[in-house]
Design a protein around this motif. Structure first.
Motif, PDB file in Angstrom:
ATOM      1  N   SER A  81       0.862  -1.177   0.000  1.00  0.00           N
ATOM      2  CA  SER A  81       0.000   0.000   0.000  1.00  0.00           C
ATOM      3  C   SER A  81       0.902   1.230   0.000  1.00  0.00           C
ATOM      4  CB  SER A  81      -0.928  -0.007   1.220  1.00  0.00           C
ATOM      5  OG  SER A  81      -0.184   0.145   2.416  1.00  0.00           O
ATOM      6  N   GLU A  82       0.319   2.382   0.197  1.00  0.00           N
ATOM      7  CA  GLU A  82       1.094   3.624   0.137  1.00  0.00           C
ATOM      8  C   GLU A  82       2.302   3.605   1.078  1.00  0.00           C
ATOM      9  OE1 GLU A  82       0.539   8.354   1.132  1.00  0.00           O
ATOM     10  OE2 GLU A  82      -1.226   7.181   0.591  1.00  0.00           O
ATOM     11  N   ARG A  83       2.079   3.202   2.326  1.00  0.00           N
ATOM     12  CA  ARG A  83       3.162   3.214   3.317  1.00  0.00           C
ATOM     13  C   ARG A  83       3.584   1.844   3.818  1.00  0.00           C
ATOM     14  NH1 ARG A  83       0.812   6.210   8.182  1.00  0.00           N
ATOM     15  NH2 ARG A  83      -0.987   4.993   7.554  1.00  0.00           N
ATOM     16  N   LEU A  84       2.819   0.808   3.470  1.00  0.00           N
ATOM     17  CA  LEU A  84       2.985  -0.480   4.130  1.00  0.00           C
ATOM     18  C   LEU A  84       3.299  -1.622   3.173  1.00  0.00           C
ATOM     19  CD1 LEU A  84      -0.149  -0.208   6.448  1.00  0.00           C
ATOM     20  CD2 LEU A  84       2.220   0.431   7.004  1.00  0.00           C
ATOM     21  N   LEU A  85       3.971  -2.621   3.715  1.00  0.00           N
ATOM     22  CA  LEU A  85       4.193  -3.902   3.064  1.00  0.00           C
ATOM     23  C   LEU A  85       3.497  -4.941   3.924  1.00  0.00           C
ATOM     24  CD1 LEU A  85       5.582  -5.920   1.125  1.00  0.00           C
ATOM     25  CD2 LEU A  85       7.562  -5.838   2.664  1.00  0.00           C
ATOM     26  N   LEU A  86       2.558  -5.658   3.343  1.00  0.00           N
ATOM     27  CA  LEU A  86       1.859  -6.736   4.033  1.00  0.00           C
ATOM     28  C   LEU A  86       2.374  -8.046   3.468  1.00  0.00           C
ATOM     29  CD1 LEU A  86      -1.768  -5.287   3.799  1.00  0.00           C
ATOM     30  CD2 LEU A  86      -0.021  -4.828   5.521  1.00  0.00           C
ATOM     31  N   ARG A  87       2.962  -8.864   4.324  1.00  0.00           N
ATOM     32  CA  ARG A  87       3.526 -10.136   3.890  1.00  0.00           C
ATOM     33  C   ARG A  87       3.001 -11.234   4.800  1.00  0.00           C
ATOM     34  NH1 ARG A  87       9.309  -9.993   4.887  1.00  0.00           N
ATOM     35  NH2 ARG A  87       8.837 -11.243   6.685  1.00  0.00           N
ATOM     36  N   PRO A  88       2.576 -12.378   4.237  1.00  0.00           N
ATOM     37  CA  PRO A  88       2.096 -13.454   5.096  1.00  0.00           C
ATOM     38  C   PRO A  88       3.112 -13.771   6.199  1.00  0.00           C
ATOM     39  CG  PRO A  88       1.631 -13.961   2.818  1.00  0.00           C
ATOM     40  CD  PRO A  88       2.503 -12.730   2.820  1.00  0.00           C
ATOM     41  N   ILE A  89       2.594 -13.936   7.417  1.00  0.00           N
ATOM     42  CA  ILE A  89       3.497 -14.275   8.513  1.00  0.00           C
ATOM     43  C   ILE A  89       4.076 -15.661   8.249  1.00  0.00           C
ATOM     44  CG2 ILE A  89       2.485 -12.764  10.266  1.00  0.00           C
ATOM     45  CD1 ILE A  89       1.019 -15.276  11.346  1.00  0.00           C
ATOM     46  N   GLU A  90       5.286 -15.853   8.722  1.00  0.00           N
ATOM     47  CA  GLU A  90       5.991 -17.113   8.494  1.00  0.00           C
ATOM     48  C   GLU A  90       6.754 -17.463   9.765  1.00  0.00           C
ATOM     49  OE1 GLU A  90       9.646 -15.024   6.074  1.00  0.00           O
ATOM     50  OE2 GLU A  90       7.912 -15.762   4.966  1.00  0.00           O
ATOM     51  N   PRO A  91       7.365 -18.648   9.812  1.00  0.00           N
ATOM     52  CA  PRO A  91       8.046 -19.058  11.038  1.00  0.00           C
ATOM     53  C   PRO A  91       9.053 -18.035  11.581  1.00  0.00           C
ATOM     54  CG  PRO A  91       7.808 -20.939   9.595  1.00  0.00           C
ATOM     55  CD  PRO A  91       7.336 -19.732   8.814  1.00  0.00           C
ATOM     56  N   GLY A  92       9.725 -17.299  10.716  1.00  0.00           N
ATOM     57  CA  GLY A  92      10.680 -16.300  11.179  1.00  0.00           C
ATOM     58  C   GLY A  92      10.037 -15.115  11.896  1.00  0.00           C
ATOM     59  N   ASP A  93       8.711 -15.000  11.803  1.00  0.00           N
ATOM     60  CA  ASP A  93       7.988 -13.900  12.447  1.00  0.00           C
ATOM     61  C   ASP A  93       7.442 -14.267  13.825  1.00  0.00           C
ATOM     62  OD1 ASP A  93       8.241 -12.194  10.184  1.00  0.00           O
ATOM     63  OD2 ASP A  93       6.528 -13.192   9.238  1.00  0.00           O
ATOM     64  N   VAL A  94       7.586 -15.518  14.242  1.00  0.00           N
ATOM     65  CA  VAL A  94       6.956 -15.973  15.488  1.00  0.00           C
ATOM     66  C   VAL A  94       7.386 -15.132  16.682  1.00  0.00           C
ATOM     67  CG1 VAL A  94       6.746 -17.891  17.128  1.00  0.00           C
ATOM     68  CG2 VAL A  94       6.506 -18.318  14.680  1.00  0.00           C
ATOM     69  N   GLU A  95       8.683 -14.872  16.839  1.00  0.00           N
ATOM     70  CA  GLU A  95       9.147 -14.096  18.000  1.00  0.00           C
ATOM     71  C   GLU A  95       8.520 -12.713  18.041  1.00  0.00           C
ATOM     72  OE1 GLU A  95      10.853 -14.654  20.795  1.00  0.00           O
ATOM     73  OE2 GLU A  95      11.122 -16.752  20.236  1.00  0.00           O
ATOM     74  N   ALA A  96       8.570 -11.995  16.922  1.00  0.00           N
ATOM     75  CA  ALA A  96       8.021 -10.636  16.872  1.00  0.00           C
ATOM     76  C   ALA A  96       6.505 -10.655  17.060  1.00  0.00           C
ATOM     77  CB  ALA A  96       8.394  -9.966  15.553  1.00  0.00           C
ATOM     78  N   LEU A  97       5.839 -11.619  16.453  1.00  0.00           N
ATOM     79  CA  LEU A  97       4.388 -11.708  16.578  1.00  0.00           C
ATOM     80  C   LEU A  97       3.990 -12.045  18.010  1.00  0.00           C
ATOM     81  CD1 LEU A  97       1.763 -11.496  14.937  1.00  0.00           C
ATOM     82  CD2 LEU A  97       1.941 -13.967  14.537  1.00  0.00           C
ATOM     83  N   HIS A  98       4.702 -12.968  18.620  1.00  0.00           N
ATOM     84  CA  HIS A  98       4.403 -13.338  20.004  1.00  0.00           C
ATOM     85  C   HIS A  98       4.622 -12.146  20.933  1.00  0.00           C
ATOM     86  CE1 HIS A  98       4.967 -15.312  23.962  1.00  0.00           C
ATOM     87  NE2 HIS A  98       3.878 -15.925  23.545  1.00  0.00           N
ATOM     88  N   SER A  99       5.667 -11.402  20.701  1.00  0.00           N
ATOM     89  CA  SER A  99       5.927 -10.207  21.500  1.00  0.00           C
ATOM     90  C   SER A  99       4.768  -9.215  21.363  1.00  0.00           C
ATOM     91  CB  SER A  99       7.244  -9.564  21.067  1.00  0.00           C
ATOM     92  OG  SER A  99       7.480  -8.384  21.790  1.00  0.00           O
ATOM     93  N   LEU A 100       4.291  -9.022  20.144  1.00  0.00           N
ATOM     94  CA  LEU A 100       3.166  -8.126  19.905  1.00  0.00           C
ATOM     95  C   LEU A 100       1.903  -8.658  20.581  1.00  0.00           C
ATOM     96  CD1 LEU A 100       1.840  -5.715  18.426  1.00  0.00           C
ATOM     97  CD2 LEU A 100       1.585  -7.230  16.447  1.00  0.00           C
ATOM     98  N   TRP A 101       1.601  -9.933  20.398  1.00  0.00           N
ATOM     99  CA  TRP A 101       0.375 -10.518  20.941  1.00  0.00           C
ATOM    100  C   TRP A 101       0.363 -10.600  22.465  1.00  0.00           C
ATOM    101  CZ3 TRP A 101      -0.816 -15.142  17.172  1.00  0.00           C
ATOM    102  CH2 TRP A 101      -1.330 -14.628  15.978  1.00  0.00           C
ATOM    103  N   THR A 102       1.516 -10.575  23.091  1.00  0.00           N
ATOM    104  CA  THR A 102       1.553 -10.628  24.556  1.00  0.00           C
ATOM    105  C   THR A 102       1.736  -9.251  25.186  1.00  0.00           C
ATOM    106  OG1 THR A 102       3.905 -11.223  24.522  1.00  0.00           O
ATOM    107  CG2 THR A 102       2.306 -13.042  24.672  1.00  0.00           C
ATOM    108  N   ASP A 103       1.858  -8.214  24.355  1.00  0.00           N
ATOM    109  CA  ASP A 103       1.910  -6.843  24.870  1.00  0.00           C
ATOM    110  C   ASP A 103       0.603  -6.572  25.618  1.00  0.00           C
ATOM    111  OD1 ASP A 103       0.987  -3.863  24.418  1.00  0.00           O
ATOM    112  OD2 ASP A 103       3.185  -3.852  24.333  1.00  0.00           O
ATOM    113  N   GLU A 104       0.710  -6.018  26.804  1.00  0.00           N
ATOM    114  CA  GLU A 104      -0.461  -5.813  27.660  1.00  0.00           C
ATOM    115  C   GLU A 104      -1.581  -5.040  26.964  1.00  0.00           C
ATOM    116  OE1 GLU A 104      -1.578  -4.125  32.106  1.00  0.00           O
ATOM    117  OE2 GLU A 104       0.479  -3.949  31.372  1.00  0.00           O
ATOM    118  N   GLN A 105      -1.232  -4.003  26.229  1.00  0.00           N
ATOM    119  CA  GLN A 105      -2.250  -3.181  25.569  1.00  0.00           C
ATOM    120  C   GLN A 105      -2.890  -3.891  24.378  1.00  0.00           C
ATOM    121  OE1 GLN A 105      -1.215   1.211  25.476  1.00  0.00           O
ATOM    122  NE2 GLN A 105       0.800   0.280  25.792  1.00  0.00           N
ATOM    123  N   VAL A 106      -2.142  -4.728  23.690  1.00  0.00           N
ATOM    124  CA  VAL A 106      -2.667  -5.453  22.524  1.00  0.00           C
ATOM    125  C   VAL A 106      -3.517  -6.635  22.976  1.00  0.00           C
ATOM    126  CG1 VAL A 106      -2.035  -6.797  20.471  1.00  0.00           C
ATOM    127  CG2 VAL A 106      -0.767  -4.712  21.055  1.00  0.00           C
TER     128      VAL A 106
END
Length: 175
Positions: A8-33
């Motif tokens: 999109s104009e500012r973003l790249l959307l890429r299917p999540i893959e095994p290399g994203d697990v750490e970052a995704l888990h960190s995001l999903w366990t953030d208290e506010q998220v």
């Protein structure tokens, strides 16, 4: 089916893959998220890994799953957006979330708008649906910005929930 990248104009959307697990888990366990995403629960790392595996299988079979949201100039994971089955019987819904340091910048709206266009133009969806807790004012604002309309309110698993949708004909008329 393929696993499409969406730009999109500012973003790249890429299917999540095994290399994203750490970052995704960190995001999903953030208290506010996790407040609205997981109803406050801290999910185990292994659950994130299994969801990533399931998402990849969904991409192969149906052309959709969960995409990681990255800013085009940095490529670090700042959020997620996608289509996922919720409840019984399963209902396919748009979902999204953004890392709190990137809130209020229109990222969820931009990423979700790209995914709705993809659903209608490439996947042939007739309707895109989404739901959120009644108390999640930020997500409700995003759904309204996307042109989605409130369909109903109900209590799901003890939580007051609102359901929104947009039909392809309305999307095309608005676009």
């Amino acid at each position: 089916m393929s696993s499409p990248e969406i730009i999109s104009e500012r973003l790249l959307l890429r299917p999540i893959e095994p290399g994203d697990v750490e970052a995704l888990h960190s995001l999903w366990t953030d208290e506010q998220v996790r407040r609205f995403l997981w109803d406050g629960d801290v999910i185990p790392w292994d659950r994130t890994r299994k969801i990533v595996e399931e998402s990849l299988a969904q991409f192969e079979e149906h052309g959709f799953g969960i995409w990681g949201i990255r800013e085009r100039d940095s490529h670090g994971l700042v959020g997620f957006v996608g289509y996922w089955h919720f409840r019984e019987p399963p209902s396919l819904e748009l979902l999204f979330g953004v890392e709190p340091g990137h809130w209020n910048r229109g990222i969820a709206t931009e990423a979700s708008r790209s995914l709705i266009s993809y659903a209608f133009e490439d996947l042939g969806f007739r309707t895109v649906e989404a739901s959120t807790d009644c108390g999640n004012a930020a997500s409700i604002r995003v759904l309204k910005k996307l042109g989605m309309r409130l369909q109903r309110r109900e209590v799901v698993d003890g939580l007051a929930t609102v359901f929104y949708s947009v039909m392809r004909d309305d999307w095309e008329d608005a676009g």
